[in-house]
Scaffold this active site. Sequence first.
Site, short mmCIF file in Angstrom:
data_model
loop_
_atom_site.label_atom_id
_atom_site.label_comp_id
_atom_site.label_asym_id
_atom_site.label_seq_id
_atom_site.Cartn_x
_atom_site.Cartn_y
_atom_site.Cartn_z
N GLU A 171 0.85 -1.20 0.00
CA GLU A 171 0.00 0.00 0.00
C GLU A 171 0.89 1.25 0.00
O GLU A 171 1.87 1.30 0.71
CB GLU A 171 -0.90 -0.03 1.25
CG GLU A 171 -1.83 1.15 1.36
CD GLU A 171 -2.65 1.37 0.09
OE1 GLU A 171 -3.34 0.46 -0.36
OE2 GLU A 171 -2.57 2.49 -0.47
N PHE A 172 0.48 2.24 -0.80
CA PHE A 172 1.30 3.46 -0.93
C PHE A 172 0.58 4.70 -0.41
O PHE A 172 1.03 5.82 -0.65
CB PHE A 172 1.70 3.66 -2.40
CG PHE A 172 2.54 2.54 -2.94
CD1 PHE A 172 3.92 2.53 -2.75
CD2 PHE A 172 1.96 1.47 -3.60
CE1 PHE A 172 4.70 1.48 -3.22
CE2 PHE A 172 2.73 0.41 -4.08
CZ PHE A 172 4.11 0.42 -3.89
N LYS A 182 8.00 -1.47 -2.60
CA LYS A 182 7.51 -0.65 -1.49
C LYS A 182 8.68 -0.06 -0.69
O LYS A 182 8.72 1.14 -0.42
CB LYS A 182 6.62 -1.51 -0.58
CG LYS A 182 6.17 -0.83 0.69
CD LYS A 182 5.26 0.35 0.43
CE LYS A 182 5.09 1.18 1.69
NZ LYS A 182 4.30 2.38 1.49
N LEU A 232 10.89 17.80 -2.24
CA LEU A 232 12.09 18.64 -2.23
C LEU A 232 11.86 19.83 -1.31
O LEU A 232 12.31 20.94 -1.59
CB LEU A 232 12.42 19.14 -3.64
CG LEU A 232 13.17 18.19 -4.57
CD1 LEU A 232 13.57 18.90 -5.85
CD2 LEU A 232 14.42 17.59 -3.91
N CYS A 260 6.00 5.35 8.70
CA CYS A 260 6.53 4.56 7.58
C CYS A 260 7.99 4.85 7.23
O CYS A 260 8.81 3.94 7.28
CB CYS A 260 5.65 4.76 6.34
SG CYS A 260 4.04 4.00 6.55
N LYS A 280 3.04 15.16 10.56
CA LYS A 280 2.74 16.02 9.42
C LYS A 280 1.33 16.57 9.58
O LYS A 280 0.59 16.09 10.44
CB LYS A 280 2.92 15.28 8.10
CG LYS A 280 1.93 14.16 7.85
CD LYS A 280 2.18 13.65 6.44
CE LYS A 280 1.26 12.54 6.08
NZ LYS A 280 1.47 12.05 4.74
N1 LIG Z 1 0.02 4.36 7.90
C1 LIG Z 1 0.45 4.55 6.67
O1 LIG Z 1 0.50 5.66 6.15
C2 LIG Z 1 0.87 3.36 5.82
C3 LIG Z 1 0.98 3.52 4.43
C4 LIG Z 1 1.39 2.43 3.67
C5 LIG Z 1 1.71 1.21 4.28
N2 LIG Z 1 1.63 1.11 5.64
C6 LIG Z 1 1.96 -0.18 6.24
O2 LIG Z 1 0.75 -0.86 6.51
C7 LIG Z 1 0.83 -1.59 7.75
C8 LIG Z 1 -0.25 -1.12 8.70
O3 LIG Z 1 0.00 0.24 9.03
P1 LIG Z 1 -1.05 1.10 9.84
O4 LIG Z 1 -0.51 2.47 9.91
O5 LIG Z 1 -2.41 0.87 9.30
O6 LIG Z 1 -0.93 0.39 11.27
P2 LIG Z 1 -1.83 0.62 12.57
O7 LIG Z 1 -0.94 0.37 13.73
O8 LIG Z 1 -2.55 1.92 12.46
O9 LIG Z 1 -2.92 -0.54 12.49
C9 LIG Z 1 -2.63 -1.90 12.58
C10 LIG Z 1 -3.76 -2.60 13.31
O10 LIG Z 1 -3.60 -4.00 13.20
C11 LIG Z 1 -4.13 -4.58 14.40
N3 LIG Z 1 -3.71 -5.99 14.52
C12 LIG Z 1 -2.54 -6.54 14.91
N4 LIG Z 1 -2.60 -7.88 14.85
C13 LIG Z 1 -3.83 -8.21 14.38
C14 LIG Z 1 -4.50 -9.43 14.09
N5 LIG Z 1 -3.91 -10.62 14.23
N6 LIG Z 1 -5.77 -9.37 13.63
C15 LIG Z 1 -6.39 -8.19 13.43
N7 LIG Z 1 -5.81 -7.00 13.72
C16 LIG Z 1 -4.55 -7.01 14.17
C17 LIG Z 1 -3.60 -3.65 15.48
O11 LIG Z 1 -4.32 -3.80 16.68
C18 LIG Z 1 -3.81 -2.28 14.81
O12 LIG Z 1 -5.05 -1.72 15.15
C19 LIG Z 1 2.26 -1.39 8.25
O13 LIG Z 1 3.07 -2.42 7.77
C20 LIG Z 1 2.66 -0.08 7.59
O14 LIG Z 1 4.05 0.04 7.40
C21 LIG Z 1 1.20 2.15 6.41
#
Ligand SMILES: NC(=O)c1ccc[n+]([C@@H]2O[C@H](COP(=O)([O-])OP(=O)(O)OC[C@H]3O[C@@H](n4cnc5c(N)ncnc54)[C@H](O)[C@@H]3O)[C@@H](O)[C@H]2O)c1
Length: 427
Positions: free
Chosen positions: A150-151, A203, A249, A259, A319
């Site tokens: 996801e981006f 990614k 930039l 991230c 941010k």
């Molecule tokens: N936040 C961003 O901007 C973003 C963008 C792109 C990719 N990502 C990636 O996506 C992933 C998720 O990021 P996020 O910011 O949404 O994380 P987050 O911490 O906001 O949410 C993750 C959720 O997963 C839940 N969880 C953990 N184990 C679980 C399970 N077994 N079953 C169900 N739920 C469970 C946690 O309780 C939490 O609520 C990460 O790897 C991150 O690097 C994040």
Amino acid sequence: MNGEKPPLGIFGAGWVGLVTGACFAALGHDVVVRDVVTKRIDDLNAGRLPFHEPGLAELIERNQDRLTFTLDVSELKTGTDIFFACVDTPPTPSGDADLTYVWSVIDDLGDPGHATLVMKSTVPVGTGEKIRATLDQRGLEGVAYVSNPEFLSEGRAVEDFMAPDRIVIGALEEGAGDRVAALYEGFDAPVVRTSIASAEMIKLAANAFLATRISFINEIANVSEAVGANVDDVAYGMGLDKRIGTKYLNPGIGYGGSCFPKDVSFLKLLAGNSGYHFQLVSAVIEVNDLQKRRVVTKLQQRLGDLRGKRIALLGLAFKPNTDDMREAPSLVLAARLQAEGAEVHAWDPLVTGHPDLDGVAIAPSLLDAVRDADAAVIVTEWAELRDLASTEVRESMRTPLIVDGRNLLDPEAVRAAGFQYEGIGRA
Ligand SMILES: NC(=O)c1ccc[n+]([C@@H]2O[C@H](COP(=O)([O-])OP(=O)(O)OC[C@H]3O[C@@H](n4cnc5c(N)ncnc54)[C@H](O)[C@@H]3O)[C@@H](O)[C@H]2O)c1
């Protein structure tokens, strides 16, 4: 089954899980989102979003008939055979990816029979292969595994999900990849079909590249300060080159968030663990760490010893348009200022506290934060701060000094309003 749209199950009700769930629901899928945190699910079922993300609450409300939030994994597994893993992958103390939650998804999934597991969490290259091997060991050959990183960007996550620059799908079996690609039918974006390892690398490489641009322009800013150039003009002049482009930039006090810091570290350590010293990425991290501290040096140059000085930090979130405090530069800045003996007051339109801001006085308003301050530091480029250089603010500060950590304000206008001004790389 809802027409042609298959129902979906989503592990994780965080930024990625909720945005993915709400957007697919808006596209006509029935979606069950499961989390393990009771409060999170209770909030969602009571119509409350557990964090701030523009447009998401409205999207969830409009599509509530197609969205279910649950703690119960069996409810998630009923009626669907496409599962998205959107769980957190935080860094371990060593900086590698902590895949505990990813593995908890594999355990919680159990034996779903014939199904597709789609990985949206950001994971080190090689994770998909390990998951495949584990599924096979458990006799779950019927579960196809697809990497679909996801981006989205927080603060504009719904927009980013609905109008992505590209959709990356890494799969071992073509059919499984086709199945995931079909979910994105109608999206106006190129679909990049690759191996699982390449999808995982896309990614990490994309985030590391963006972080590199930020550290690069920050170093140009630092050198510009030393030699009398203006980084704003430099970045503009550079960015007009179509090969370079203007995005990412913007000089400032460094990147933060959930991230970039961890993904850049994942890539560095992934390389290191494979015997390769990724020097460029190591430098990007170091430049970013030091950049956050430069503001303290700037304050010392202007104010001398910071002991007993009152500093207002304006903006705490990593941010604007989010309340996410993960790896926010404000946390480093507040700790450094406190270590120098400064009295730190802070204001943010959304963030009203954080466990790592112990000893920092969170002000109820911008004006309360700057009252009697020796300096006001713009940490997050909130739109509300564009009018900072007002008579009211100047008269309430002890020293009318603005350190603009995001080059948000027009230096001439700020100086004309009677303030001392210091930006980043602005001669
Ligand atoms: N936040 C961003 O901007 C973003 C963008 C792109 C990719 N990502 C990636 O996506 C992933 C998720 O990021 P996020 O910011 O949404 O994380 P987050 O911490 O906001 O949410 C993750 C959720 O997963 C839940 N969880 C953990 N184990 C679980 C399970 N077994 N079953 C169900 N739920 C469970 C946690 O309780 C939490 O609520 C990460 O790897 C991150 O690097 C994040």
